[in-house]
Design an enzyme around this catalytic site. Structure first.
Site, mmCIF file in Angstrom:
data_model
loop_
_atom_site.group_PDB
_atom_site.id
_atom_site.type_symbol
_atom_site.label_atom_id
_atom_site.label_comp_id
_atom_site.label_asym_id
_atom_site.label_seq_id
_atom_site.Cartn_x
_atom_site.Cartn_y
_atom_site.Cartn_z
ATOM 1 C CB ILE A 75 11.075 41.459 95.762
ATOM 2 C CG1 ILE A 75 10.797 42.552 96.818
ATOM 3 C CG2 ILE A 75 11.465 40.142 96.415
ATOM 4 C CD1 ILE A 75 11.944 42.903 97.730
ATOM 5 C CG ASN B 228 1.457 39.224 90.390
ATOM 6 O OD1 ASN B 228 1.205 40.179 89.652
ATOM 7 N ND2 ASN B 228 2.537 39.182 91.150
ATOM 8 C CB CYS C 128 5.016 39.146 87.013
ATOM 9 S SG CYS C 128 4.013 37.806 86.411
#
Ligand SMILES: Cc1cc2nc3c(=O)[nH]c(=O)nc-3n(C[C@H](O)[C@H](O)[C@H](O)COP(=O)(O)O)c2cc1C
Length: 314
Positions: free
Chosen positions: A72, A129, A132
């Site tokens: 995504i 997160n 990434c």
């Protein structure tokens, strides 16, 4: 007999240990017709960055045996639109909202995001997160920099430490399975002040259409999730549980109560439901019900008694 399902993650008190995973539950509203959202232990929102991101070009998802690939590319509306348009609706549900953040531009963006979210009472906790790309440790020479913060204990320490300085909210660091030894990264996050670790994010995979000879995903490689990755996730939760004192939030291919239970036995204090939400939007609610039923049936009065209770001889 009624079994106790409540658990604590840092300062966060969850009425039950079932969370919905970042990127797989939209902003909650999409699931309101299927389940009573108030029953969830917590909701992790789709990862946001400071500025809006369009994400990667299509095709961005494809099915694989016992799982799916996704690329995504962190499509999200950015911090301002998230806090104005999405956060109020999420907060209204009445369960803790854990906001997932990522950075496109190094440690400073992470710090800015955390500083802004720290001021908002609707935000129960922050999930960092670090799985990434494009975020690297400044102190590591360019030629030696790994592509993900979560692949380098030093970079992980730097990011978590910098965020820890600007927020008193509960911090959860989300780890990548695309490493040789995930425990090194978990230990670095704990040392830097993370209140918990969550694992696993997706595993890098690839699928090729033999008719066109092209990769099925426009960006070629993508993240594999679903039941295919469950044994790896359970193994990593077990490894991390034995090395850190902070709670572990386990995820990766949890589809039902039985697969959720494996994670508690391996050492998870709470679990997250990801890909299962796409297949069965009621999965999280069914697992909450199933856990309680299992505990009562097995005369276990508190879910905490299950954590790390896998029986391993010698
Ligand atoms: C379509 C999709 C989008 C995802 N987006 C995010 C994201 O924005 N942030 C994040 O931390 N993880 C994201 N993930 C990873 C999940 O939160 C979870 O860690 C992973 O899928 C493993 O759990 P599962 O096998 O139950 O899906 C995404 C996963 C999928 C399938």
């Amino acid at each position: 007999m009624k079994a106790k399902l409540s658990v604590n993650i840092g300062k966060l008190k969850l009425k039950n240990p079932v969370i919905v995973a970042s990127g797989t539950f939209g902003y909650g509203e999409e699931f309101a017709d299927f389940i009573d959202l108030k029953k969830l232990g917590a909701i992790v929102s789709k990862t946001i960055t400071l500025r809006p991101r369009q994400g990667n070009p299509p095709p961005r998802t494809c099915e694989t045996p016992a799982g799916m690939l996704n690329s995504i590319g962190l499509e999200n509306p950015g911090l301002d639109a998230f806090t104005e348009c999405k956060l109020p609706g999420l907060a209204k549900i009445g369960v803790p909202v854990i906001v997932s953040i990522a950075s496109e531009s190094g440690v400073s963006e992470f710090v800015e995001l955390a500083r802004c979210l720290d001021k908002l009472r609707e935000v129960a906790a922050i999930e960092i997160n670090i799985s990434c790309p494009n975020i690297r440790a400044a102190s590591v020479p360019a030629s030696q920099r790994p592509s993900l913060v979560a692949q380098d204990p030093k970079a992980t320490y730097e990011v978590v430490k910098a965020i820890r300085k600007v927020t008193t909210k509960t911090l959860i660091t989300k780890l990548s399975p695309n490493v040789t030894d995930i425990t090194e990264i978990a230990i670095a996050a704990e040392r830097a002040g993370s209140d918990a670790v969550s694992l696993i994010n997706t595993l890098t995979g690839m699928s090729i259409d033999i008719a066109t000879r092209k990769p099925r995903i426009a960006c070629v490689t993508a993240g594999l999730s679903g039941p295919a990755i469950r044994p790896i996730a359970v193994r990593m939760v077990w490894e991390v549980y034995r090395k850190v004192k902070i709670p572990v939030i386990g995820m990766g291919g949890i589809m039902d109560t039985a697969s959720a239970l494996e994670f508690f036995l391996a050492g998870a204090t709470a679990i997250s439901i990801g890909t299962a939400n796409f297949i069965n939007p009621r999965a999280a609610a069914e697992i909450i019900y199933g856990l309680e039923k299992f505990l009562v049936k097995n005369k276990v009065n508190n879910i905490r008694q299950l954590i790390g209770s896998v029986k391993i001889e010698n």
